[in-house]
Structure formats: C-alpha cells, structure tokens
Write an enzyme that holds these catalytic residues in place. Structure first.
Site, PDB file in Angstrom:
ATOM      1  CG  ASP A   1     -16.957  16.914  40.861  1.00 34.81           C
ATOM      2  OD1 ASP A   1     -16.727  17.850  41.646  1.00 34.81           O
ATOM      3  OD2 ASP A   1     -16.118  16.518  40.015  1.00 34.81           O
TER       4      ASP A   1
ATOM      5  CG  ASP B   1     -13.104  21.600  36.714  1.00 32.48           C
ATOM      6  OD1 ASP B   1     -13.310  21.408  35.499  1.00 32.48           O
ATOM      7  OD2 ASP B   1     -12.299  22.445  37.133  1.00 32.48           O
TER       8      ASP B   1
HETATM    9 MG   LIG Z   1     -14.176  16.829  39.476  1.00 26.70          MG
END
Ligand SMILES: [Mg+2]
Length: 252
Positions: free
Chosen positions: A10, A12
């Site tokens: 992932d 952010d």
């Molecule tokens: Mg995230």
C-alpha cells in the site's frame, strides 16, 4: 519473517505520508528486489493515473514504473474492459477518466450502461443527479472504493470516495452493485494474473485493518500491518495480520 516472491505495498501510510517518505523504506524495497522478489504498489486512491504514482514514487527514491502500480482507477478500467462495458458515466477525477479512456471504454453521459463513482473533489448536485438518473434507468453502479475519509497532512481528515458513493447511493436508493478497491480481492487477483505468482508466495503490506489486512484475508495471502499510518496501536487487532511491523523497512 518468511521470504516471499511477491510483495504488494500500500502507498499512503506505508511508503510515504503525503510528500514525506517513511524512513528507509526505499532501501528496504531495493534489497527485496536484489533478492529477486517482485514488487507491486497498490492504492485505493483513484484520483491519479499509474504514471503519476510512478513519478511520485521515483521522486521519493523508489525505483518503479507505471506497470508496477495498481490503483482502484486502473483496476476499474481493466474490469470495465473485461466486462465489455459499452459506455461509462464517471463521478470522479482525471486519473480515473484517463485510465478508463486508455482501455478504450467510451465515456458517454447520455446512454452509459455503467456509472463509476470514485473520489471527486468537484462533486456537484448536477453530477449526483445525472448519476442517480442513469442508475435508475438500469446502469450498473460501480464504486472504486469505499474509504469514507482519508488522513491528510497535519492530521486533517478529508472526505474520501466513500462519501461520494454514499451521496449517489442515497439519491439512487441502492448500494453499489460492485466494489473494486480493497478490501475486495479484485486488484490482488489482477496482480496474480499479471505476475503468475501464487497466493502462498505473496505478502501484502498495509496500514489499515479494514482495507489492507482484510483484503489479504479475502484474497487468501499473508499480510503485514505497519504502524506508520492510520493504525498506531498494535493491541486488540481485528482482523489479525500475519505480522505486525514498526515500519515497512522491517520487511527485509
Ligand atoms: Mg494506506
């Protein structure tokens, strides 16, 4: 920690927060690549194109190409192409529009057979009205992702795609027919189809239990929760990740 053939990160809260890189994660990913592991990047955010994410990752010190990046926008475009969608009405931003156009799906606001809703920072009454009118006329309703909010810099919370989906849902008087982003396993399965790697040899690394870790569980692969994003408390986790790491730099 076991060594995997494919690591899905992932973005952010895992590799960066806003425009700030998370300490030593570019070096850790470079070491995984030296070991021969495949690296893919996966974000629920549909606002940018894969090229824009690849450019941002490069600017922050990660080596990546747009083919390594999967977003709910690119996965939505792939899905629509495979579903032979004729035309699409979009409540979303430029990244989503570009990805859908790149796949050769027509964007037509008059006779669309699909309504696609993602994050849309220019949402208006008119857009909600047209979307609900198409859905009531029989168009299928697709949500890129359901994240109601996302954390911005300085700890500020902003409305996410889920808030736009909720508005269209309320007006159309029905929930989406289909969800593409995490926690649905759709994008992870696209990555497996593209790379040929098996679920047993895959680790998904994320900062959210309800999207990232639940996605790994739904897809059937191992997961690592990092404490550099939305989840900072490692106690009483539900669902349970395979590993809990201080940061993504610890995957090596
Ligand atoms: Mg995230």
């Amino acid at each position: 920690m076991k060594q995997y053939g494919l690591y899905i990160f992932d973005l952010d809260g895992v590799l960066y927060r806003g425009d700030e890189v998370i300490h030593e994660t570019p070096e850790a990913i470079a070491r995984l690549k030296e070991r021969g592991a495949l690296i893919r990047f996966l974000t629920n955010n549909s606002s940018k194109t894969r090229r824009q994410y690849a450019d941002k990752l490069k600017a922050l010190g990660f080596s990546s190409t747009e083919n390594d990046v999967y977003s709910s926008a690119s996965a939505t475009a792939t899905f629509l192409q495979q579903a032979n969608a004729r035309s699409v009405f979009i409540v979303g931003e430029e990244g989503l529009r570009e990805e859908i156009e790149t796949k050769g799906v027509r964007i037509d606001h008059e006779s669309a057979d699909w309504v696609v809703v993602g994050i849309c920072r220019s949402l208006t009454y008119e857009l909600i009205d047209q979307a609900q009118d198409r859905i009531r006329a029989g168009a299928r309703f697709l949500a890129t992702n359901l994240d109601a909010t996302f954390p911005d810099s300085g700890g500020r919370i902003r409305p996410g795609a889920g808030s736009m989906v909720a508005a269209v849902s309320a007006a159309a008087d029905k929930p989406p027919d289909l969800l593409i982003g995490k926690p649905e396993p759709t994008i992870v399965k696209q990555i497996w189809a593209d790379t040929g790697v098996t679920p047993e040899r895959t680790l998904l690394v994320g900062d959210r239990l309800d999207t990232d870790i639940q996605c790994a569980i739904n897809a059937g692969c191992d997961s690592a929760l990092v404490l550099t994003g939305v989840q900072s408390d490692p106690e009483h986790l539900n669902p349970k990740p395979t590993y809990i790491l201080g940061s993504a730099a610890e995957v090596v």
